[in-house]
Scaffold this motif. Sequence first.
Motif, mmCIF file in Angstrom:
data_model
loop_
_atom_site.group_PDB
_atom_site.id
_atom_site.type_symbol
_atom_site.label_atom_id
_atom_site.label_comp_id
_atom_site.label_asym_id
_atom_site.label_seq_id
_atom_site.Cartn_x
_atom_site.Cartn_y
_atom_site.Cartn_z
ATOM 1 N N GLY A 171 50.216 48.998 -35.107
ATOM 2 C CA GLY A 171 49.868 50.369 -35.486
ATOM 3 C C GLY A 171 48.863 50.989 -34.531
ATOM 4 N N VAL A 172 49.008 52.300 -34.343
ATOM 5 C CA VAL A 172 48.013 53.057 -33.572
ATOM 6 C C VAL A 172 47.771 54.376 -34.291
ATOM 7 C CG1 VAL A 172 48.564 52.142 -31.279
ATOM 8 C CG2 VAL A 172 49.809 54.138 -32.140
ATOM 9 N N GLN A 173 46.604 54.944 -34.042
ATOM 10 C CA GLN A 173 46.282 56.247 -34.593
ATOM 11 C C GLN A 173 45.749 57.139 -33.486
ATOM 12 O OE1 GLN A 173 43.563 59.051 -37.036
ATOM 13 N NE2 GLN A 173 43.448 58.237 -34.988
ATOM 14 N N TYR A 174 46.378 58.313 -33.329
ATOM 15 C CA TYR A 174 45.893 59.285 -32.352
ATOM 16 C C TYR A 174 45.177 60.422 -33.071
ATOM 17 C CZ TYR A 174 49.263 56.898 -29.355
ATOM 18 O OH TYR A 174 49.962 55.954 -28.669
ATOM 19 N N THR A 175 44.066 60.838 -32.487
ATOM 20 C CA THR A 175 43.335 62.004 -32.982
ATOM 21 C C THR A 175 43.637 63.159 -32.050
ATOM 22 O OG1 THR A 175 41.610 60.513 -33.736
ATOM 23 C CG2 THR A 175 41.031 62.843 -33.566
ATOM 24 N N LEU A 176 43.951 64.324 -32.621
ATOM 25 C CA LEU A 176 44.283 65.497 -31.801
ATOM 26 C C LEU A 176 43.450 66.684 -32.256
ATOM 27 C CD1 LEU A 176 47.164 63.893 -32.578
ATOM 28 C CD2 LEU A 176 48.080 65.599 -31.028
ATOM 29 N N PRO A 177 42.733 67.329 -31.341
ATOM 30 C CA PRO A 177 41.990 68.517 -31.761
ATOM 31 C C PRO A 177 42.945 69.674 -32.005
ATOM 32 C CG PRO A 177 41.714 68.171 -29.398
ATOM 33 C CD PRO A 177 42.579 67.052 -29.899
ATOM 34 N N ASP A 178 42.606 70.506 -32.953
ATOM 35 C CA ASP A 178 43.412 71.671 -33.280
ATOM 36 C C ASP A 178 43.086 72.803 -32.301
ATOM 37 O OD1 ASP A 178 44.882 72.944 -35.933
ATOM 38 O OD2 ASP A 178 43.587 74.381 -34.909
ATOM 39 N N GLU A 179 44.117 73.365 -31.631
ATOM 40 C CA GLU A 179 43.893 74.382 -30.590
ATOM 41 C C GLU A 179 43.213 75.635 -31.151
ATOM 42 O OE1 GLU A 179 44.224 74.502 -27.272
ATOM 43 O OE2 GLU A 179 44.896 72.416 -27.161
ATOM 44 N N THR A 180 43.614 76.027 -32.345
ATOM 45 C CA THR A 180 42.987 77.205 -32.971
ATOM 46 C C THR A 180 41.507 76.950 -33.212
ATOM 47 O OG1 THR A 180 45.075 77.435 -34.150
ATOM 48 C CG2 THR A 180 43.283 78.880 -34.834
ATOM 49 N N ALA A 181 41.210 75.728 -33.643
ATOM 50 C CA ALA A 181 39.810 75.375 -33.891
ATOM 51 C C ALA A 181 39.003 75.417 -32.587
ATOM 52 C CB ALA A 181 39.730 73.991 -34.527
ATOM 53 N N LEU A 182 39.597 74.956 -31.477
ATOM 54 C CA LEU A 182 38.904 75.000 -30.180
ATOM 55 C C LEU A 182 38.536 76.441 -29.837
ATOM 56 C CD1 LEU A 182 41.057 72.571 -27.947
ATOM 57 C CD2 LEU A 182 38.767 72.138 -28.836
ATOM 58 N N ASP A 183 39.488 77.359 -30.014
ATOM 59 C CA ASP A 183 39.216 78.759 -29.681
ATOM 60 C C ASP A 183 38.177 79.381 -30.601
ATOM 61 O OD1 ASP A 183 40.467 79.360 -27.338
ATOM 62 O OD2 ASP A 183 42.396 79.817 -28.268
ATOM 63 N N LYS A 184 38.232 79.010 -31.870
ATOM 64 C CA LYS A 184 37.205 79.517 -32.790
ATOM 65 C C LYS A 184 35.814 79.062 -32.350
ATOM 66 C CE LYS A 184 39.664 80.163 -37.166
ATOM 67 N NZ LYS A 184 39.768 79.713 -38.568
ATOM 68 N N ALA A 185 35.711 77.797 -31.956
ATOM 69 C CA ALA A 185 34.403 77.268 -31.541
ATOM 70 C C ALA A 185 33.874 77.987 -30.306
ATOM 71 C CB ALA A 185 34.502 75.767 -31.280
ATOM 72 N N ARG A 186 34.793 78.373 -29.396
ATOM 73 C CA ARG A 186 34.362 79.053 -28.167
ATOM 74 C C ARG A 186 33.837 80.455 -28.447
ATOM 75 N NH1 ARG A 186 39.851 76.867 -25.972
ATOM 76 N NH2 ARG A 186 39.163 74.883 -25.076
ATOM 77 N N ASN A 187 34.214 81.008 -29.585
ATOM 78 C CA ASN A 187 33.863 82.391 -29.895
ATOM 79 C C ASN A 187 32.978 82.524 -31.127
ATOM 80 O OD1 ASN A 187 35.436 83.956 -27.802
ATOM 81 N ND2 ASN A 187 37.003 82.571 -28.606
ATOM 82 N N ARG A 188 32.250 81.484 -31.431
ATOM 83 C CA ARG A 188 31.315 81.504 -32.564
ATOM 84 C C ARG A 188 31.981 81.913 -33.868
ATOM 85 N NH1 ARG A 188 27.414 85.196 -31.932
ATOM 86 N NH2 ARG A 188 28.411 86.193 -30.169
ATOM 87 N N GLN A 189 33.190 81.398 -34.099
ATOM 88 C CA GLN A 189 33.888 81.667 -35.360
ATOM 89 C C GLN A 189 34.202 80.349 -36.057
ATOM 90 O OE1 GLN A 189 37.111 83.717 -33.562
ATOM 91 N NE2 GLN A 189 36.057 85.689 -33.486
ATOM 92 N N ALA A 190 33.316 79.378 -35.848
ATOM 93 C CA ALA A 190 33.622 78.025 -36.316
ATOM 94 C C ALA A 190 32.962 77.687 -37.643
ATOM 95 C CB ALA A 190 33.193 77.010 -35.251
ATOM 96 N N ALA A 191 32.357 78.690 -38.278
ATOM 97 C CA ALA A 191 31.571 78.403 -39.488
ATOM 98 C C ALA A 191 32.390 77.689 -40.564
ATOM 99 C CB ALA A 191 30.978 79.690 -40.047
#
Lengths: 326, 326
Positions: free
Chosen positions: B169-189
Amino acid sequence: MAEAKIRAAIVGYGNLGRSAEKLLAQAPDMELVGVFSRRDSLDTDAPVWSTDDFAAKAEAKEFDVALLCLGSATDMPSLAPEYAKHASTVDTYDNHNDVPRHYEAMDAAAKAAGTVAIVSTGWDPGMFSLNRVYAQALLPGGEQRTFWGPGLSQGHSDAVRRVEGVKKGVQYTLPDETALDKARNRQAADLTGYNTHARQVFIVLEEGADAEAIKKEIREMPDYFAPYENVEINVIDEETFDAEHTGMPHGGHVITAGDTGGFNHTIEYVLKLERNPDFTAAVQIAYARAAHRLKEQGQSGAFTVLEVAPYLISPTPLTDLIARDV
Amino acid sequence: MAEAKIRAAIVGYGNLGRSAEKLLAQAPDMELVGVFSRRDSLDTDAPVWSTDDFAAKAEAKEFDVALLCLGSATDMPSLAPEYAKHASTVDTYDNHNDVPRHYEAMDAAAKAAGTVAIVSTGWDPGMFSLNRVYAQALLPGGEQRTFWGPGLSQGHSDAVRRVEGVKKGVQYTLPDETALDKARNRQAADLTGYNTHARQVFIVLEEGADAEAIKKEIREMPDYFAPYENVEINVIDEETFDAEHTGMPHGGHVITAGDTGGFNHTIEYVLKLERNPDFTAAVQIAYARAAHRLKEQGQSGAFTVLEVAPYLISPTPLTDLIARDV
């Protein structure tokens, strides 16, 4: 009992000095106590001090550290060592080729006076320098590229504005997307500074100026434009210029890619800055904190950002940083 | 005359130890002098030393610094302070919540012995910790988020493999692209650790195992999977698993966005790593260089990466770094 705030003075009140004033008000552990200027009056609520009084104010311990917000062209190299003889300083000297000379001059002045001078902070030099060194240390033999923009280039804008017949002008530097991807995948060997960036110029002409002659003069300007493959020069009207081209955005990428025996590793540091002098001042303020702390530790002499332990620039105590961020 | 190379020893010969061995061969100023192991023989050309002989080898000055390549689960917290009593060490202890305790234990051991122990290097903790601290110091009050992946999560893969009936078994973690953009624009609350990442599992089952029961057990595993909004569990055949899921990619983003009075500034640090243990070892090796230099400067005790001046990790002399990279 709250610890006493670090008392900062600003020297010079152009864009950078004004940004530093604004951002010192946001720093939880610092306060602005005065602005040194050669002018008699400034549009500020802070106390305005004559630069002639710098030594006396330093002697009287009216401030802890001076943020030198001077131009890199002539003021910084000639004046900064004089200030370092009297107080701890932090500067943003950005003439890369001349940094070693400036560092030596500041080191001599600061060592003699028992002060601390942190030189060439800001983002390039500054945060980009740090990231170049960190990434190269981790991936020795890796390929490293720095890209600038999208952003306003102050030096190139000044050069455009010096052309006779140009009333207003700005120059934007834009990194080439293909070049960014090549750098991430160790395919950057054929890239030079001249084909990785486009230079985009917007100018407003004086009445009766010869647009074609001016475009030609800009395109052929040695160093600034002549060597670049992709230069675009746009003549626009003053109204459009005032509406769309008075901001000061900037930023860029430091990309390092290295191989560990068949495996590619990419380190990328990206800045997207809506107001260049604000971010430059933000870095300068953080290193002013470090300068004061190094002085308090009994150190003296010049330091680059490479020599300053990271925790020294943070307003948060080390034990809290270790618990929160490590 | 060339300066003597820094003599490194490796303690532990799992994935990390083997990566360290490979990459020490690329370090221009370091050499591997021995691998400490509890096993009698290892598949290596380097001298193999018994961990029982660590103190004696240290006493005899047969190496300058030890790279502790131990598991964070039990070996590192119990064994690392013992090693620090005899030699300078650098570790990759990655149990974030326990770093303060580990730091104190290593500090006590290293101070008593006059050695230097650099703790929790690697990339998270390590390079990501550094970038969190730098960025927060520059943009106080800014919003900061760390994203992991796309990449293999060792801890989560281990958890999956502990489920009865799971052969591989393996587990991959993937960041959410929408979340990345929110974080770049101070909308990550509204973002939590649970909706910013997807968790993708690939398993091969033992013969006769109940696929649905196993999927349910994984999905409901506390901490590891239960709180996550987006979990995908794929049952695949062993051939596919062996062909596609034996690499060790990883990486991530540290994104910090701050406002300077109407202007957004984004700092983003991105790692894309084709082989996680290689990059972790690369960081560990760079800090081993720093540990030796700090020791040579007469320092002792524990250090996090936050306390190490950046130039100390580079093989290049400071004056060259200032001329080349500042």
